[in-house]
Design an enzyme around this catalytic site. Structure first.
Site, short mmCIF file in Angstrom:
data_model
loop_
_atom_site.label_atom_id
_atom_site.label_comp_id
_atom_site.label_asym_id
_atom_site.label_seq_id
_atom_site.Cartn_x
_atom_site.Cartn_y
_atom_site.Cartn_z
N ALA A 67 68.77 19.63 -58.58
CA ALA A 67 69.96 19.41 -59.23
C ALA A 67 71.28 19.00 -58.43
CB ALA A 67 70.45 20.75 -60.03
N GLU A 115 60.75 21.18 -60.15
CA GLU A 115 60.79 21.75 -61.49
C GLU A 115 60.58 20.75 -62.56
OE1 GLU A 115 64.61 23.85 -60.91
OE2 GLU A 115 63.63 25.72 -61.64
N1 COA Z 1 72.62 17.05 -55.01
C1 COA Z 1 73.67 16.00 -54.70
N2 COA Z 1 73.51 15.24 -53.76
C2 COA Z 1 72.57 15.13 -52.97
C3 COA Z 1 71.35 16.12 -53.21
C4 COA Z 1 71.53 17.16 -54.23
N3 COA Z 1 70.49 17.75 -54.63
N4 COA Z 1 70.33 15.85 -52.53
C5 COA Z 1 70.89 14.62 -51.58
N5 COA Z 1 71.90 14.11 -51.93
C6 COA Z 1 72.70 13.06 -51.71
C7 COA Z 1 73.50 13.59 -50.12
O1 COA Z 1 74.72 14.45 -50.28
C8 COA Z 1 73.78 12.14 -49.57
O2 COA Z 1 74.93 11.82 -50.24
P1 COA Z 1 76.03 11.05 -49.51
O3 COA Z 1 75.32 9.73 -48.84
O4 COA Z 1 76.95 10.57 -50.38
O5 COA Z 1 76.56 11.71 -48.26
C9 COA Z 1 72.61 11.48 -50.10
O6 COA Z 1 72.07 12.10 -51.31
C10 COA Z 1 71.51 11.33 -49.02
O7 COA Z 1 71.03 12.70 -48.66
P2 COA Z 1 71.11 13.08 -47.19
O8 COA Z 1 71.08 14.71 -46.99
O9 COA Z 1 71.95 12.30 -46.51
O10 COA Z 1 69.42 12.81 -46.79
P3 COA Z 1 68.75 13.16 -45.65
O11 COA Z 1 67.33 12.55 -45.50
O12 COA Z 1 69.47 13.69 -44.55
O13 COA Z 1 68.17 14.74 -46.23
C11 COA Z 1 66.97 16.14 -47.99
C12 COA Z 1 67.19 14.58 -47.20
C13 COA Z 1 66.43 15.85 -49.26
C14 COA Z 1 66.38 16.93 -46.93
C15 COA Z 1 68.76 16.73 -48.09
O14 COA Z 1 69.42 15.82 -48.74
C16 COA Z 1 68.71 17.84 -48.87
O15 COA Z 1 68.44 19.02 -48.50
N6 COA Z 1 69.07 17.92 -50.23
C17 COA Z 1 69.37 19.07 -50.97
C18 COA Z 1 67.93 19.60 -51.37
C19 COA Z 1 68.30 20.74 -52.43
O16 COA Z 1 68.64 21.78 -51.86
N7 COA Z 1 68.00 20.83 -53.53
C20 COA Z 1 68.07 21.83 -54.23
C21 COA Z 1 69.27 21.79 -55.31
S1 COA Z 1 69.64 23.15 -56.25
#
Ligand code: COA
Length: 260
Positions: A67, A115
């Site tokens: 999300a 999910e």
């Molecule tokens: N919600 C909003 N934005 C998200 C997102 C999420 N769940 N997951 C990734 N993004 C965004 C990041 O903020 C980033 O945006 P920006 O470029 O404007 O800063 C972009 O997507 C790329 O993500 P980034 O974190 O830079 O990539 P990464 O390769 O370093 O890491 C993940 C990838 C998936 C490990 C990491 O993005 C992450 O942990 N995301 C959240 C996962 C999560 O907790 N999901 C459950 C949510 S309830």
């Protein structure tokens, strides 16, 4: 103007390919995207030209990374319940759809992304896909049905571990746990999903829909699944497709099903 801001819809040989299209945010599900998924799945229900659907994510990196955390961070206890209920309703629509729905998991499937994949009837993953329910990292729990469906798919102990540790697992481990049906190289992901889909849509559509209903009945506390199965079996036996299927077998020819 397109009905969809965050989805790409593409009808290929009767299969609606629904691509979550926010690649710059790793296809994170904001509220608008959930609304659009509801409209897209409603189209699968309503449009007789659509025989099944495949969900996937835009770009190379993610199916759906959860999300949208920027929206979640604004939630209060007042609106959080309806936030979860709205997502649950849409994902239940996917699960209960009587046409086949496959998740083509092409990268990160985290939180709401895992999910979404679990709400589909089956999951095919590319070798690089990663799965997880990392909500506890944010002081949260899964809210779009994850606590229920992950437990149903992989069992209590492993579901507890994944949701409490927030660990991410790779596609092969997800397959070993029963979370994923098949793991294939990235280039073979959509062809594999299409191969499975084409096989399913060549069968009697009424029977396929009733298989979905009966399997879902296993997880519905208010339903007697055996009764549902017997009723559904009887319904099949009064269908034209049943007559066609049995006649075709006896006449040693391919059946032509009409979905009635
Ligand atoms: N919600 C909003 N934005 C998200 C997102 C999420 N769940 N997951 C990734 N993004 C965004 C990041 O903020 C980033 O945006 P920006 O470029 O404007 O800063 C972009 O997507 C790329 O993500 P980034 O974190 O830079 O990539 P990464 O390769 O370093 O890491 C993940 C990838 C998936 C490990 C990491 O993005 C992450 O942990 N995301 C959240 C996962 C999560 O907790 N999901 C459950 C949510 S309830």
């Amino acid at each position: 103007m397109s009905l969809y801001e965050n989805l790409l819809l593409n009808l290929e040989n009767g299969v609606l390919i629904i691509t979550i299209n926010r690649a710059d945010k790793l296809n994170a599900l904001n509220i608008e995207t959930i609304r659009e998924i509801k409209a897209a799945i409603q189209q699968v229900y309503d449009d007789s030209a659509v025989k099944g659907a495949i969900f996937t994510g835009a770009g190379e990196k993610a199916f759906v990374a959860g999300a949208d955390i920027s929206e979640i961070s604004e939630l209060s206890d007042v609106n959080a319940r309806s936030f979860a209920e709205r997502g649950q309703e849409v994902f239940s629509m996917i699960e209960r759809c009587t046409k086949p729905v496959i998740a083509a998991v092409n990268g990160f499937a985290l939180g709401g992304g895992c999910e979404l994949a679990m709400a589909c009837h089956m999951r095919v993953a590319s070798e690089g896909a990663r799965f997880g329910q990392p909500e506890v990292n944010l002081g949260l729990i899964p809210g779009y049905g994850g606590t229920q469906r992950l437990t149903q798919l992989i069992g209590k102990g492993k579901a507890m571990e994944l949701m409490m540790t927030a660990d991410m697992i790779g596609a092969n481990e997800a397959k070993a746990l029963g979370l994923v049906n098949h793991v294939v190289p990235a280039v073979e992901l959509m062809p594999k999903c299409m191969e499975i889909m084409n096989k399913i849509v060549s069968k009697a559509p009424l029977a396929i829909g009733l298989v979905i209903d009966c399997v879902n009945a296993v997880y519905d506390k208010d339903e007697n699944g055996y009764q549902t199965e017997a009723n559904s079996f009887a319904r099949c036996c009064s269908s034209q497709d049943f007559i066609e299927g049995t006649n075709a077998f006896l006449e040693k020819r391919k059946p032509v099903f009409k979905g009635a």
